[in-house]
Scaffold this active site. Structure first.
Site, PDB file in Angstrom:
ATOM      1  N   TYR A 146       0.810  -1.213   0.000  1.00 27.96           N
ATOM      2  CA  TYR A 146       0.000   0.000   0.000  1.00 27.96           C
ATOM      3  C   TYR A 146       0.847   1.269   0.000  1.00 27.96           C
ATOM      4  O   TYR A 146       0.415   2.298  -0.494  1.00 27.96           O
ATOM      5  CB  TYR A 146      -0.902   0.040   1.244  1.00 27.96           C
ATOM      6  CG  TYR A 146      -2.178  -0.731   1.103  1.00 27.96           C
ATOM      7  CD1 TYR A 146      -2.173  -2.106   0.938  1.00 27.96           C
ATOM      8  CD2 TYR A 146      -3.405  -0.087   1.152  1.00 27.96           C
ATOM      9  CE1 TYR A 146      -3.339  -2.825   0.821  1.00 27.96           C
ATOM     10  CE2 TYR A 146      -4.589  -0.793   1.040  1.00 27.96           C
ATOM     11  CZ  TYR A 146      -4.554  -2.153   0.880  1.00 27.96           C
ATOM     12  OH  TYR A 146      -5.719  -2.847   0.768  1.00 27.96           O
ATOM     13  N   LYS A 195       3.606 -15.458   3.121  1.00 33.91           N
ATOM     14  CA  LYS A 195       3.823 -16.241   1.898  1.00 33.91           C
ATOM     15  C   LYS A 195       5.319 -16.506   1.827  1.00 33.91           C
ATOM     16  O   LYS A 195       6.018 -16.127   0.883  1.00 33.91           O
ATOM     17  CB  LYS A 195       3.302 -15.436   0.690  1.00 33.91           C
ATOM     18  CG  LYS A 195       3.286 -16.196  -0.617  1.00 33.91           C
ATOM     19  CD  LYS A 195       2.203 -17.256  -0.686  1.00 33.91           C
ATOM     20  CE  LYS A 195       2.334 -18.061  -1.967  1.00 33.91           C
ATOM     21  NZ  LYS A 195       1.425 -19.232  -2.007  1.00 33.91           N
ATOM     22  N   ASP A 227      -2.466 -18.544   1.338  1.00 38.37           N
ATOM     23  CA  ASP A 227      -3.462 -19.263   0.527  1.00 38.37           C
ATOM     24  C   ASP A 227      -4.142 -20.347   1.357  1.00 38.37           C
ATOM     25  O   ASP A 227      -5.352 -20.558   1.286  1.00 38.37           O
ATOM     26  CB  ASP A 227      -2.845 -19.810  -0.768  1.00 38.37           C
ATOM     27  CG  ASP A 227      -1.507 -20.506  -0.567  1.00 38.37           C
ATOM     28  OD1 ASP A 227      -0.965 -20.486   0.568  1.00 38.37           O
ATOM     29  OD2 ASP A 227      -0.993 -21.072  -1.542  1.00 38.37           O
ATOM     30  N   ASP A 251      -6.006  -7.134   4.341  1.00 38.68           N
ATOM     31  CA  ASP A 251      -7.141  -6.531   3.660  1.00 38.68           C
ATOM     32  C   ASP A 251      -8.060  -7.630   3.128  1.00 38.68           C
ATOM     33  O   ASP A 251      -9.272  -7.615   3.333  1.00 38.68           O
ATOM     34  CB  ASP A 251      -6.629  -5.648   2.504  1.00 38.68           C
ATOM     35  CG  ASP A 251      -7.771  -5.023   1.718  1.00 38.68           C
ATOM     36  OD1 ASP A 251      -8.712  -4.519   2.353  1.00 38.68           O
ATOM     37  OD2 ASP A 251      -7.724  -5.055   0.472  1.00 38.68           O
ATOM     38  N   ASP A 255     -11.820  -9.263   4.885  1.00 40.51           N
ATOM     39  CA  ASP A 255     -13.104  -9.289   4.170  1.00 40.51           C
ATOM     40  C   ASP A 255     -13.672 -10.708   4.153  1.00 40.51           C
ATOM     41  O   ASP A 255     -14.866 -10.918   4.339  1.00 40.51           O
ATOM     42  CB  ASP A 255     -12.939  -8.804   2.724  1.00 40.51           C
ATOM     43  CG  ASP A 255     -13.259  -7.317   2.574  1.00 40.51           C
ATOM     44  OD1 ASP A 255     -13.145  -6.592   3.580  1.00 40.51           O
ATOM     45  OD2 ASP A 255     -13.621  -6.887   1.460  1.00 40.51           O
TER      46      ASP A 255
HETATM   47  C1  IPM Z   1     -10.182  -1.425   4.052  1.00 39.78           C
HETATM   48  C2  IPM Z   1     -10.469  -0.878   2.691  1.00 39.78           C
HETATM   49  C3  IPM Z   1      -9.332   0.051   2.308  1.00 39.78           C
HETATM   50  C4  IPM Z   1      -8.070  -0.775   2.306  1.00 39.78           C
HETATM   51  C5  IPM Z   1      -9.543   0.770   0.976  1.00 39.78           C
HETATM   52  C6  IPM Z   1     -10.821   1.567   0.974  1.00 39.78           C
HETATM   53  C7  IPM Z   1      -8.367   1.634   0.604  1.00 39.78           C
HETATM   54  O1  IPM Z   1     -10.634  -1.919   1.771  1.00 39.78           O
HETATM   55  O2  IPM Z   1     -10.118  -0.637   5.008  1.00 39.78           O
HETATM   56  O3  IPM Z   1     -10.015  -2.641   4.171  1.00 39.78           O
HETATM   57  O4  IPM Z   1      -7.779  -1.474   1.311  1.00 39.78           O
HETATM   58  O5  IPM Z   1      -7.354  -0.749   3.301  1.00 39.78           O
HETATM   59 MG    MG Z   2     -10.593  -3.855   2.619  1.00 42.04          MG
END
Ligand code: IPM
Ligand code: MG
Length: 361
Positions: A146, A195, A227, A251, A255
């Protein structure tokens, strides 16, 4: 206590859910005798519309002068919103990355919990979900891909893009220490995800995590390839306590973990630096499609406010009161649309906030 809180309502459903979290904080403040002062700042699309940039210096200074930051969500529809016609460094997300860096928020805590009352929403087979799960994803937030150097060039008529993944041992050590500290307060297990079979940054990650682990003989450490971790999260989520990982892996895995709970509208998060300061926000996004309709679920933001009380202010009793009120509201059968199930009473965003406030008083 006198608490100065900077709020970032942001975009989409952000303003609605932050308003409900403030209501709940006010109820807690009144009950336990605290004074909360809020100052709003603009970030993301809301800031672009007013200032032409997603985050101003002034906004950062306001945030820095507060005791903690409470955020809603930022960003819009990436295909239709004009914000996404701007160069990448001026889009809403750049504001979020900017504030993370400016406030040195290197430790991102994302709990993924299967709520008993919402177990039916879990997309996994019952034989897996029956075990329940309660994990904390600890994501490094200010390094890696990032924030590495990036560019797009053209060489001999061929377009080429470069992103750089860099970690130094200090960046790894400080997040590892946070991870082990948190594991100590939980079930004392750290799964470090990397990884290391391919990446140098992961091999360094692994060895620094092992060094840190020596200071925590009471915490069990295991390593897992990313993975494999993605598979294990759907195969046997109950095995995880603290998942410790770098920015990009975190990230993606966070999710996945939140989806597995079936109720992303319930999940809070905290981003901390090496003091007590932190930025607290729901794990979900700005949901522009339902903005302004009073149907968003404010619970993730309300639980983020609870994390703020717990981690930044050591107000455990007050945080417990919020968590208990949320649990009670669910037990009483109230649901927003995203977590609605048969036999429950569907309510909007404001009403959900009110119902939680009633259970705090
Ligand atoms: C998160 C989001 C952010 C990230 C985006 C919006 C830049 O997906 O907070 O997980 O990737 O960190
Ligand atoms: Mg995210």
């Amino acid at each position: 206590m006198n608490l100065k809180i900077t709020c970032i309502p942001g975009d989409g459903i952000g303003p609605e859910i932050v308003a409900e979290a403030k209501k709940v904080l006010d109820a807690v403040a009144e009950k336990y005798g605290h004074d909360m002062q809020y100052t709003d700042i603009l970030m993301g699309g809301a800031s672009i519309d007013v200032h032409g940039v997603p985050l101003t210096e002034e906004a950062v200074e306001t945030a820095k002068s507060a005791d903690a930051v409470l955020m809603g969500s930022i960003g819009g529809d990436t295909t239709t919103s004009l914000w996404y016609k701007l160069p990448p460094n001026l889009r809403p997300e750049a504001g979020l990355l900017g504030i993370r860096k400016a406030l040195n928020l290197f430790a991102n805590l994302r709990p993924a919990v299967l709520y008993e009352e919402l177990a039916g929403a879990c997309p996994l087979k019952e034989e897996i979900s029956v075990a329940g799960f309660d994990m904390m994803i600890m994501r490094e937030l200010t390094g890696g891909l990032y924030f590495g150097e990036r560019k797009t060039v053209e060489e001999n008529g061929v377009r080429k893009a470069i992103d750089t993944l860099t970690y130094d041992e200090n960046e790894i050590r400080r997040i590892a220490i946070k991870g082990f500290d948190i594991a100590r307060k939980r079930r004392k297990k750290v799964t470090s995800v990397d990884k290391a079979n391919v990446l140098d940054s992961s091999r360094l990650w692994r060895s620094v995590v092992e060094e840190v682990a020596m200071d925590y003989p009471d915490v069990t450490l295991e390593h897992m390839l990313v993975d494999n971790c993605a598979m294990q999260l759907v195969k046997d989520p109950a095995q995880f306590d603290v998942i410790l990982t770098e920015n990009m892996f975190g990230d993606i895995l966070s999710d996945e973990a939140s989806m597995v709970t079936g109720s992303i509208g319930m999940l809070a998060s905290a981003s901390l630096n090496d003091t007590k300061f932190g930025l607290y926000e729901p794990s979900h996004g700005s949901a522009p499609d339902i903005a302004g309709k009073d149907i968003a679920n404010p619970i993730a933001t309300i639980l983020s406010a609870s994390m703020m009380l717990r981690y930044s202010f050591d107000l455990d009793r007050e945080a417990d009161a919020i968590d208990a009120a949320v649990k009670q509201v669910l037990q009483d059968g109230f649901r927003t649309g995203d977590i609605m199930s048969e036999g429950c009473k569907q309510v909007g965003c404001k009403r959900m906030g009110d119902l939680i406030v009633e259970r705090i008083k």
